[in-house]
Scaffold this motif. Structure first.
Motif, PDB file in Angstrom:
ATOM      1  N   SER A 185       1.022  -1.195  -0.106  1.00 25.65           N
ATOM      2  CA  SER A 185       0.006  -0.024   0.063  1.00 25.65           C
ATOM      3  C   SER A 185       0.840   1.087  -0.004  1.00 25.65           C
ATOM      4  O   SER A 185       0.535   2.319  -0.659  1.00 25.65           O
ATOM      5  CB  SER A 185      -0.998  -0.059   1.292  1.00 25.65           C
ATOM      6  N   VAL A 189       0.990   4.230  -2.893  1.00 27.09           N
ATOM      7  CA  VAL A 189       0.758   5.669  -2.825  1.00 27.09           C
ATOM      8  C   VAL A 189       2.043   6.396  -3.330  1.00 27.09           C
ATOM      9  O   VAL A 189       2.014   7.597  -3.819  1.00 27.09           O
ATOM     10  CB  VAL A 189       0.656   6.126  -1.237  1.00 27.09           C
ATOM     11  N   MET A 192       2.010   6.766  -6.874  1.00 23.12           N
ATOM     12  CA  MET A 192       0.701   7.771  -7.472  1.00 23.12           C
ATOM     13  C   MET A 192       1.601   8.773  -7.469  1.00 23.12           C
ATOM     14  O   MET A 192       1.330   9.743  -8.262  1.00 23.12           O
ATOM     15  CB  MET A 192      -0.245   7.431  -6.367  1.00 23.12           C
ATOM     16  N   TYR A 398      -2.562   2.428  -7.531  1.00 22.79           N
ATOM     17  CA  TYR A 398      -2.896   1.894  -6.170  1.00 22.79           C
ATOM     18  C   TYR A 398      -3.425   0.664  -6.193  1.00 22.79           C
ATOM     19  O   TYR A 398      -2.910  -0.419  -5.689  1.00 22.79           O
ATOM     20  CB  TYR A 398      -3.571   2.926  -5.397  1.00 22.79           C
TER      21      TYR A 398
END
Length: 457
Positions: A185, A189, A192, A398
């Protein structure tokens, strides 16, 4: 998900069946013969033009050098690290031979793609040059073939989220998790944020970043790979022997390797070769259409180097490292197999190197493919769709980073083939134009080029 996987798997079996292999290798070989093997014989000319092409000449948004780097940013990715390893795991060492064959005919395909892209490109309402298969189908083949251009754009817009987004983000997340215990995760992020910082600036910023990152990462990986081969120098001869032997005879089960038929070597060699160098997919010409170039043939000679660098150099180093180190019989697959090969040869260093290389490769692939996808969407929906598409692209990273890799690979592999079909049909039909422009270019000593663009027709 199982039902969806089985449906996509069934489609994959059809689109990557004998017909697709005949299409990709057949059209590439036809173009190579029609060009009298010029792409292979003129590799030196291509590198000379690439060196001179660091500064743009003519209309366009980015220099010819940065156009190739943008194209390479999209091709040098997980295909070179995980894709080659998957091909060897599923098809045996002989798969590497069929990757080479795909690349040699693919150089002619990539050349023809870029020639058509520059010749038939347009300027959109923002003043940017746009091109690629959807435009050379529209402007080169006429209204009766318009549906084929729409089909390509549709497949390309969707495929981008697989091959250029999900697969890449997933590869980075998995390798950082296994090597550095970084949560998937967190990786999603960070990717991104980094991607948003580049792609919201459009092709100019993508080209500038690619022009700096791609040469650095490619050279660093090649040096590390050559170091692995140097350490395993005594096994290189045997490794090459396995490649040529198992290209035409079934590879027997050995260690953790389950064995593979010749058809598997051909199928996975060609499929992963195309996945890596993208010759025939129609993706790279979208980047080359934006080049500030003297004309179609000039950019074609530079474009064909993408396939040579990606497969003949980078994929070969990965493949021989895996085979010469003996890692190919370990039972590992994908990026884990390449990591094992490097870690075995360079203990305490090799595995981390692969993790870092894959992360950078995959990041630049995400950048390059964002441009491909948005141009397909622009063709379908107009320039108003660009910002929404970029936002959707950033958000999708993501989900790619935290999703199941198996299904994403399968979907990307299937959509690859779906993109290739309309593009290969168009290249075959436009081949007389490619041959004519090439003949005129070399007959005039490279001086007869006219700037490409449908408006100039």
């Amino acid at each position: 998900m199982e039902a969806l996987s089985s449906i996509v798997g069934a489609i994959n079996g059809v689109v990557w069946g004998p017909l697709m292999l005949v299409l990709i290798l057949g059209v590439g070989f036809f173009l190579q013969v029609g060009l009298k093997f010029m792409p292979i014989l003129r590799i030196g000319t291509g590198f000379s033009l690439l060196f001179k092409g660091r500064e743009g000449q003519g209309a366009g948004q980015i220099s010819p050098f940065n156009a190739l780097m943008t194209s390479l940013s999209a091709t040098i990715g997980t295909g070179n690290i995980a894709g080659v390893a998957t091909a060897v795991f599923l098809g045996g060492p002989g798969a590497l031979f069929w990757m080479w064959m795909t690349a040699l005919v693919g150089m002619a395909t990539k050349y023809a793609e870029a020639v058509c892209a520059v010749k038939y490109r347009e300027q959109d309402e923002l003043g940017n040059f746009v091109g690629g298969p959807m435009y050379y189908i529209k402007n080169g083949l006429g209204a009766k073939w318009a549906w084929l251009g729409v089909a390509f754009a549709l497949f390309g817009a969707v495929a981008a989220f697989g091959i250029g987004n999900g697969v890449q983000a997933n590869g980075v997340a998995q390798v950082l998790d296994s090597n550095f215990d970084i949560n998937t995760s967190v990786t999603g992020v960070v990717l991104m944020v980094l991607t948003a910082g580049v792609i919201l600036g459009g092709i100019t910023r993508i080209g500038a970043v690619a022009g700096k990152l791609v040469p650095f990462m490619a050279v660093a990986y090649i040096i590390a790979g050559l170091l692995v081969l140097l350490i395993n120098i005594g096994a290189i001869g045997d490794a090459l022997g396995l490649v040529f032997t198992y290209a035409f005879t079934p590879s027997a089960a050995e260690g953790g390797f389950a064995g593979a038929a010749v058809w598997a070597a051909i199928r996975f060699g060609v499929a992963r070769g195309v996945f890596s160098n993208e010759a025939g997919l129609g993706s790279a010409p979208i980047a080359h259409a934006a080049a500030e170039t003297k004309g179609p043939v000039n950019q074609g000679l530079i474009a064909m180097l993408g396939t040579f660098i990606d497969t003949i150099i980078v994929c070969t180093i990965t493949g021989l490292a895996i085979i010469s180190s003996g890692a190919w019989t370990s039972g590992e697959s994908g990026a884990a197999l390449t990591r094992l090969a490097f870690e075995t040869t360079l203990p305490g260093f090799g595995g981390h190197l692969i993790a870092i290389a894959l992360s950078i490769f995959a990041f630049t692939t995400i950048l390059g493919w964002s441009f491909y996808g948005e141009k397909c969407v622009e063709f379908l929906l107009g320039v108003k769709s660009l910002i929404p598409y970029r936002v959707l692209w950033i958000v999708a990273i993501y989900f790619g980073a935290t999703a199941d890799l198996g299904f994403i690979w399968l979907l990307a592999d299937t959509l690859n083939a779906m993109m290739a079909i309309p593009n290969l049909i168009a290249l075959a039909l436009l081949s007389p134009i490619v041959f004519k422009l090439t003949k005129e270019f070399f007959a005039s000593g490279g001086q007869s080029e006219e700037p490409g663009g449908a408006a100039a027709e």
